[in-house]
Design a protein around this motif. Structure first.
Motif, PDB file in Angstrom:
ATOM      1  N   LEU A 250     -28.579   0.137  25.497  1.00 49.14           N
ATOM      2  CA  LEU A 250     -27.474  -0.791  25.324  1.00 49.14           C
ATOM      3  C   LEU A 250     -27.917  -2.079  24.638  1.00 49.14           C
ATOM      4  CD1 LEU A 250     -25.694  -0.248  28.761  1.00 49.14           C
ATOM      5  CD2 LEU A 250     -24.969   0.590  26.522  1.00 49.14           C
ATOM      6  N   LEU A 251     -29.117  -2.539  24.910  1.00 46.26           N
ATOM      7  CA  LEU A 251     -29.620  -3.738  24.237  1.00 46.26           C
ATOM      8  C   LEU A 251     -29.809  -3.487  22.741  1.00 46.26           C
ATOM      9  CD1 LEU A 251     -32.176  -5.060  26.886  1.00 46.26           C
ATOM     10  CD2 LEU A 251     -30.051  -6.184  26.162  1.00 46.26           C
ATOM     11  N   ARG A 252     -30.196  -2.250  22.388  1.00 45.97           N
ATOM     12  CA  ARG A 252     -30.357  -1.935  20.963  1.00 45.97           C
ATOM     13  C   ARG A 252     -29.030  -2.010  20.229  1.00 45.97           C
ATOM     14  NH1 ARG A 252     -34.901   1.094  19.506  1.00 45.97           N
ATOM     15  NH2 ARG A 252     -34.088   0.983  17.369  1.00 45.97           N
ATOM     16  N   ALA A 253     -27.932  -1.741  20.947  1.00 43.20           N
ATOM     17  CA  ALA A 253     -26.611  -1.822  20.310  1.00 43.20           C
ATOM     18  C   ALA A 253     -26.268  -3.266  19.946  1.00 43.20           C
ATOM     19  CB  ALA A 253     -25.548  -1.259  21.256  1.00 43.20           C
ATOM     20  N   MET A 254     -26.930  -4.235  20.589  1.00 45.32           N
ATOM     21  CA  MET A 254     -26.645  -5.645  20.336  1.00 45.32           C
ATOM     22  C   MET A 254     -27.569  -6.235  19.273  1.00 45.32           C
ATOM     23  SD  MET A 254     -26.322  -6.614  24.375  1.00 45.32           S
ATOM     24  CE  MET A 254     -26.013  -8.357  24.143  1.00 45.32           C
ATOM     25  N   GLU A 255     -28.575  -5.490  18.853  1.00 44.96           N
ATOM     26  CA  GLU A 255     -29.529  -6.014  17.878  1.00 44.96           C
ATOM     27  C   GLU A 255     -28.896  -6.046  16.494  1.00 44.96           C
ATOM     28  OE1 GLU A 255     -33.101  -3.763  18.137  1.00 44.96           O
ATOM     29  OE2 GLU A 255     -33.491  -4.320  20.211  1.00 44.96           O
ATOM     30  N   PRO A 256     -29.252  -7.052  15.695  1.00 47.94           N
ATOM     31  CA  PRO A 256     -28.607  -7.214  14.388  1.00 47.94           C
ATOM     32  C   PRO A 256     -29.169  -6.337  13.273  1.00 47.94           C
ATOM     33  CG  PRO A 256     -30.152  -9.010  14.774  1.00 47.94           C
ATOM     34  CD  PRO A 256     -30.146  -8.165  16.030  1.00 47.94           C
ATOM     35  N   ASP A 257     -30.387  -5.786  13.465  1.00 50.51           N
ATOM     36  CA  ASP A 257     -30.991  -5.055  12.343  1.00 50.51           C
ATOM     37  C   ASP A 257     -30.238  -3.757  12.066  1.00 50.51           C
ATOM     38  OD1 ASP A 257     -32.897  -2.659  13.590  1.00 50.51           O
ATOM     39  OD2 ASP A 257     -32.556  -4.349  14.950  1.00 50.51           O
ATOM     40  N   GLU A 258     -30.267  -3.355  10.793  1.00 55.08           N
ATOM     41  CA  GLU A 258     -29.464  -2.215  10.323  1.00 55.08           C
ATOM     42  C   GLU A 258     -29.874  -0.912  10.997  1.00 55.08           C
ATOM     43  OE1 GLU A 258     -28.388   0.044   6.106  1.00 55.08           O
ATOM     44  OE2 GLU A 258     -29.364  -1.916   6.111  1.00 55.08           O
ATOM     45  N   LYS A 259     -31.185  -0.723  11.225  1.00 62.41           N
ATOM     46  CA  LYS A 259     -31.654   0.518  11.831  1.00 62.41           C
ATOM     47  C   LYS A 259     -31.069   0.703  13.224  1.00 62.41           C
ATOM     48  CE  LYS A 259     -35.841   3.140  12.849  1.00 62.41           C
ATOM     49  NZ  LYS A 259     -37.321   3.128  12.842  1.00 62.41           N
ATOM     50  N   SER A 260     -31.045  -0.357  14.009  1.00 64.62           N
ATOM     51  CA  SER A 260     -30.488  -0.269  15.362  1.00 64.62           C
ATOM     52  C   SER A 260     -29.000   0.017  15.328  1.00 64.62           C
ATOM     53  CB  SER A 260     -30.747  -1.578  16.116  1.00 64.62           C
ATOM     54  OG  SER A 260     -32.120  -1.725  16.398  1.00 64.62           O
ATOM     55  N   VAL A 261     -28.302  -0.611  14.367  1.00 67.98           N
ATOM     56  CA  VAL A 261     -26.864  -0.381  14.247  1.00 67.98           C
ATOM     57  C   VAL A 261     -26.580   1.081  13.933  1.00 67.98           C
ATOM     58  CG1 VAL A 261     -24.822  -0.905  12.860  1.00 67.98           C
ATOM     59  CG2 VAL A 261     -26.307  -2.760  13.629  1.00 67.98           C
ATOM     60  N   GLN A 262     -27.372   1.655  13.005  1.00 75.38           N
ATOM     61  CA  GLN A 262     -27.176   3.057  12.641  1.00 75.38           C
ATOM     62  C   GLN A 262     -27.450   3.990  13.812  1.00 75.38           C
ATOM     63  OE1 GLN A 262     -29.728   3.539   9.252  1.00 75.38           O
ATOM     64  NE2 GLN A 262     -28.214   2.755   7.817  1.00 75.38           N
ATOM     65  N   SER A 263     -28.506   3.692  14.597  1.00 73.13           N
ATOM     66  CA  SER A 263     -28.904   4.585  15.685  1.00 73.13           C
ATOM     67  C   SER A 263     -28.095   4.386  16.952  1.00 73.13           C
ATOM     68  CB  SER A 263     -30.397   4.378  16.007  1.00 73.13           C
ATOM     69  OG  SER A 263     -31.186   4.689  14.885  1.00 73.13           O
ATOM     70  N   PHE A 264     -27.778   3.133  17.272  1.00 74.54           N
ATOM     71  CA  PHE A 264     -27.179   2.828  18.577  1.00 74.54           C
ATOM     72  C   PHE A 264     -25.936   1.953  18.481  1.00 74.54           C
ATOM     73  CE2 PHE A 264     -31.745   3.466  19.359  1.00 74.54           C
ATOM     74  CZ  PHE A 264     -31.693   4.481  20.301  1.00 74.54           C
ATOM     75  N   GLY A 265     -25.438   1.712  17.265  1.00 78.42           N
ATOM     76  CA  GLY A 265     -24.339   0.770  17.097  1.00 78.42           C
ATOM     77  C   GLY A 265     -23.036   1.238  17.701  1.00 78.42           C
ATOM     78  N   ARG A 266     -22.762   2.532  17.649  1.00 78.40           N
ATOM     79  CA  ARG A 266     -21.506   3.032  18.205  1.00 78.40           C
ATOM     80  C   ARG A 266     -21.668   3.278  19.697  1.00 78.40           C
ATOM     81  NH1 ARG A 266     -18.083   8.537  16.819  1.00 78.40           N
ATOM     82  NH2 ARG A 266     -16.437   8.131  18.341  1.00 78.40           N
ATOM     83  N   LEU A 267     -20.872   2.603  20.490  1.00 84.39           N
ATOM     84  CA  LEU A 267     -20.953   2.767  21.941  1.00 84.39           C
ATOM     85  C   LEU A 267     -20.149   3.986  22.377  1.00 84.39           C
ATOM     86  CD1 LEU A 267     -20.544  -0.953  23.028  1.00 84.39           C
ATOM     87  CD2 LEU A 267     -22.628   0.426  23.152  1.00 84.39           C
ATOM     88  N   PRO A 268     -20.565   4.602  23.482  1.00 83.73           N
ATOM     89  CA  PRO A 268     -19.853   5.793  23.959  1.00 83.73           C
ATOM     90  C   PRO A 268     -18.540   5.444  24.655  1.00 83.73           C
ATOM     91  CG  PRO A 268     -21.617   5.257  25.474  1.00 83.73           C
ATOM     92  CD  PRO A 268     -21.747   4.301  24.310  1.00 83.73           C
ATOM     93  N   ASP A 269     -17.644   6.415  24.724  1.00 83.65           N
ATOM     94  CA  ASP A 269     -16.422   6.280  25.524  1.00 83.65           C
ATOM     95  C   ASP A 269     -16.681   6.694  26.969  1.00 83.65           C
ATOM     96  OD1 ASP A 269     -14.797   5.610  23.210  1.00 83.65           O
ATOM     97  OD2 ASP A 269     -14.994   7.719  22.644  1.00 83.65           O
ATOM     98  N   LEU A 270     -17.773   7.438  27.182  1.00 87.67           N
ATOM     99  CA  LEU A 270     -18.137   7.894  28.523  1.00 87.67           C
ATOM    100  C   LEU A 270     -19.636   8.129  28.568  1.00 87.67           C
ATOM    101  CD1 LEU A 270     -17.385   8.987  31.394  1.00 87.67           C
ATOM    102  CD2 LEU A 270     -17.154  11.243  30.320  1.00 87.67           C
ATOM    103  N   ILE A 271     -20.285   7.664  29.655  1.00 85.12           N
ATOM    104  CA  ILE A 271     -21.706   7.929  29.881  1.00 85.12           C
ATOM    105  C   ILE A 271     -21.831   8.882  31.061  1.00 85.12           C
ATOM    106  CG2 ILE A 271     -23.916   6.930  30.601  1.00 85.12           C
ATOM    107  CD1 ILE A 271     -23.106   4.365  29.157  1.00 85.12           C
ATOM    108  N   VAL A 272     -22.619   9.944  30.863  1.00 89.79           N
ATOM    109  CA  VAL A 272     -22.861  10.928  31.917  1.00 89.79           C
ATOM    110  C   VAL A 272     -24.323  10.811  32.336  1.00 89.79           C
ATOM    111  CG1 VAL A 272     -22.876  13.371  32.538  1.00 89.79           C
ATOM    112  CG2 VAL A 272     -21.103  12.480  30.994  1.00 89.79           C
ATOM    113  N   ILE A 273     -24.544  10.611  33.623  1.00 85.71           N
ATOM    114  CA  ILE A 273     -25.896  10.526  34.178  1.00 85.71           C
ATOM    115  C   ILE A 273     -26.199  11.837  34.900  1.00 85.71           C
ATOM    116  CG2 ILE A 273     -27.430   9.289  35.753  1.00 85.71           C
ATOM    117  CD1 ILE A 273     -26.522   7.676  33.303  1.00 85.71           C
ATOM    118  N   ASP A 274     -27.331  12.437  34.556  1.00 88.74           N
ATOM    119  CA  ASP A 274     -27.728  13.677  35.227  1.00 88.74           C
ATOM    120  C   ASP A 274     -28.252  13.315  36.626  1.00 88.74           C
ATOM    121  OD1 ASP A 274     -28.428  16.233  35.876  1.00 88.74           O
ATOM    122  OD2 ASP A 274     -30.288  16.229  34.728  1.00 88.74           O
ATOM    123  N   GLY A 275     -27.418  13.492  37.629  1.00 86.20           N
ATOM    124  CA  GLY A 275     -27.822  13.156  38.985  1.00 86.20           C
ATOM    125  C   GLY A 275     -26.626  12.765  39.829  1.00 86.20           C
TER     126      GLY A 275
END
Length: 625
Positions: free
Chosen positions: A456-481
């Motif tokens: 989630l912190l990577r989604a807040m980073e300004p660099d282009e690589k982070s935006v491409q990899s983690f910029g889009r946030l999910p509509d749902l997070i599933v935790i195995d457990g």
């Protein structure tokens, strides 16, 4: 000048002659092409009262900014020109054949002294014979196999007459019995032509003569006890029979016809054509038209015209399911295209009616099967997501779902995976994996917290690589457990200031845990929503395990390399990049090892001897030692 004035000027100047009109939008793109017996009357109809116009026509007219037209001598010339222009320009508002892929044809040019059998994707009016299109590639493979196995035809592109004049030697195909060697004069033109005529008979469905001949040869070989030859002939016979069997229906009284049928379901149409040659149905093709605004008659005759505009062969009779006002004109056009009489016929009884009914039934069946398939896909995709949204009380449809899993062995090499499903399907380009940095030993809760915070912190980073990899946030997070893992992940998300719907999925009985709820949700085992959750959870587990195994393998390799003198960090990295595993290094030659970046001959010798000495020491002893 306002475009409305421009259009009115064009309409007032339209001639009272046959021709083709071409409508364009503001960018000059052609959006519609039509033909008219009288251009002035036909084109002006579009721009008068719209109350009787279909929505599609109204939408089209609103986009028209210019109109071109081409005058022709007759309405039939206008029909031909319309077909050619539609095929070339594919305007958005014309009815277009959706199934106009360039299916393969078999081409034989009888103008050549020694014709070849070749596969082409386009029919050209060049005097050659074309067979197809072969919608089913299996049918084409069988045809080519039957021709190759039974006829020694040339496959090369040599100039045969020139080869004969120069006295060239035949190629390898002649030596292995796959070619009769026309380039070296080993077969006369007459004998070669006789083979070609048999191939034409096979392609036209007249395979009885070939089958009976092969059967006689096979039985004769068997009587001579030449079972090897008999087996070869048996295989050839099976191939030819398979070709014949693909020509499914038998309409002996119809000889040579094309038959059309049409199905309709929920505003969609499907036109089917069956090609009958020598009384057998040799091929069929479907054309799907989605939600047209035109009438059933307009759709059908538009497809009929486009089909024959794109094929070189027209049979003597075309059977159609119903009549239309364009029938006489299209019939006249087909006669000119064929160079002989062609009849468009709506049969009322007998075999002709039966084959049209068969086309109609097939077209309807294809439409119904298509709708059932689309329904299943919807149920597994958007339908499952809608169910998931309802069951979990989500604020938006969960188009992007992320699932996280932790993997380790006794606390060593702890890793995590992030798997993404988009619209209910794996989105592998968005998968990510993590090595745990801050947690020592076994602590799945802390490991999950670290991973989620980092993501989630990577989604807040300004660099282009982070935006491409983690910029889009999910509509749902599933935790195995279960509850514990979910609670830990929720705390991590709150620390970094996000509020994303999150659930835990416990594997034992597929319990779904929601934040703040004491009791889990249990979905039916048949629920498509549960299937999506199970699918993403299992994929996250697989992805994490795969990464964990690769780390263990690399660690084992590094540990092994540490024992070799002269192999430092750079050389270890070079070996790991190139070979990945110990087993691969063991198979490398001394020369290959010495050729790696930064590797000296002495260092390569040390690596080679280390692994080969180890192999020798662990090799089994011979019997008696």
């Amino acid at each position: 000048m306002d475009y409305r004035e421009h259009i009115e000027d064009i309409l007032s100047g339209l001639p009272e002659k046959p021709g083709v009109y071409i409508m364009k939008d503001g960018d000059g793109e052609i959006i519609y092409i039509g033909k008219a017996r009288v251009l002035k009357n036909r084109v002006r109809q579009y721009f008068r009262s719209s109350k009787n116009h279909a929505p599609k026509v109204i939408a089209m007219v609103e986009k028209v900014r210019d109109i071109d037209y081409i005058i022709t001598a007759t309405e039939m010339e206008a029909l031909v020109l319309e077909c050619n222009l539609i095929k070339e320009n594919r305007p958005f508002y014309n009815i277009l054949m959706k199934d106009d892929k360039h299916y393969p044809y078999v081409r034989i040019d009888l103008n050549e002294p020694y014709p070849r059998v070749e596969v082409v994707r386009k029919v050209v009016n060049d005097g050659a014979k074309y067979y197809g299109p072969y919608v089913n590639t299996g049918a084409l493979t069988d045809v080519l196999s039957a021709v190759s196995a039974n006829f020694q035809l040339r496959t090369c592109k040599r100039d045969i007459l020139r080869s004969l004049a120069k006295g060239e030697r035949p190629c390898l195909n002649y030596q292995i019995g796959r070619c009769a060697g026309p380039c070296a004069g080993h077969i006369s033109q007459e004998d070669y032509r006789a083979m070609i005529q048999e191939v034409l008979a096979l392609l036209e469905g007249k395979s009885e003569k070939i089958i009976s001949g092969l059967r006689r040869e096979m039985l004769a070989a068997s009587d001579r006890l030449d079972f090897e030859e008999a087996a070869v002939l048996r295989d050839r016979l099976n191939t030819v029979q398979r070709v014949a069997e693909r020509q499914l229906a038998d309409f002996a009284s119809l000889e040579e016809r094309d038959a059309f049928g049409m199905g309709e379901l929920r505003g969609n149409f499907l036109v089917q054509i069956m090609m009958i040659r020598d009384g057998k149905m040799v091929n069929s093709q479907n054309f799907f038209i989605e939600d047209p605004q035109e009438s059933r008659e307009e759709v059908f005759f538009s497809i009929l015209k486009q089909y024959y505009a794109g094929t070189a062969y027209v049979p003597s009779e075309v059977l159609i399911p119903f009549a239309g006002e364009e029938m006489p004109l299209i019939e006249h056009w087909l006669c000119e295209k064929r160079g002989k009489k062609v009849r468009l016929h709506v049969p009322q009884r007998g075999d002709k009616k039966k084959v049209v009914d068969l086309c109609n039934a097939n077209a309807q069946d294809v439409l119904e099967r298509r709708e059932a398939r689309l329904r299943r896909e919807w149920d597994r995709g958007e339908g499952a997501l809608l169910e998931l949204q309802a069951q979990l009380g989500l604020p938006v449809l969960p188009r992007r779902i992320e699932c996280y899993d932790i993997s380790h062995t006794q606390g060593a090499y702890t890793v995590a995976s992030m798997v993404v499903f988009t619209d209910g399907k794996p989105d592998k380009s968005s998968y990510r994996r993590f090595r745990i940095r801050t947690v020592e030993g076994i602590d799945d809760f802390k490991s999950m917290s670290e991973v989620l915070e980092r993501r989630l912190l990577r989604a807040m980073e300004p660099d282009e690589k982070s935006v491409q990899s983690f910029g889009r946030l999910p509509d749902l997070i599933v935790i195995d457990g279960g509850k514990g893992q979910l609670h830990s992940a929720l705390n991590s998300m709150e620390r970094v200031g996000f509020d994303i719907p999150m659930i835990g999925l416990a594997k034992r009985i597929e319990e779904i845990f929601l934040p703040g709820e004491s009791e889990p949700i249990l979905l039916k085992s048949s629920s498509p929503a549960l299937h999506i959750l199970q699918g993403i959870r299992d994929e996250a587990h697989r992805f994490a395990i795969t990464y964990h195994r690769s780390l263990r393998a690399n660690a084992a390799l590094v540990s092994e390399l540490d024992e070799i003198p002269g192999i430092g960090k750079r050389r270890k990295n070079a070996l790991m990049r190139e070979y990945k595993t110990v087993e691969h290094i063991k198979t490398a030659s001394l020369e290959d090892l010495a050729g790696l970046e930064g590797m000296t001959r002495a260092a390569a010798q040390a690596v080679y001897e280390h692994f080969h000495r180890q192999n020798d020491e662990t090799a089994p002893t011979s019997e008696g030692e």
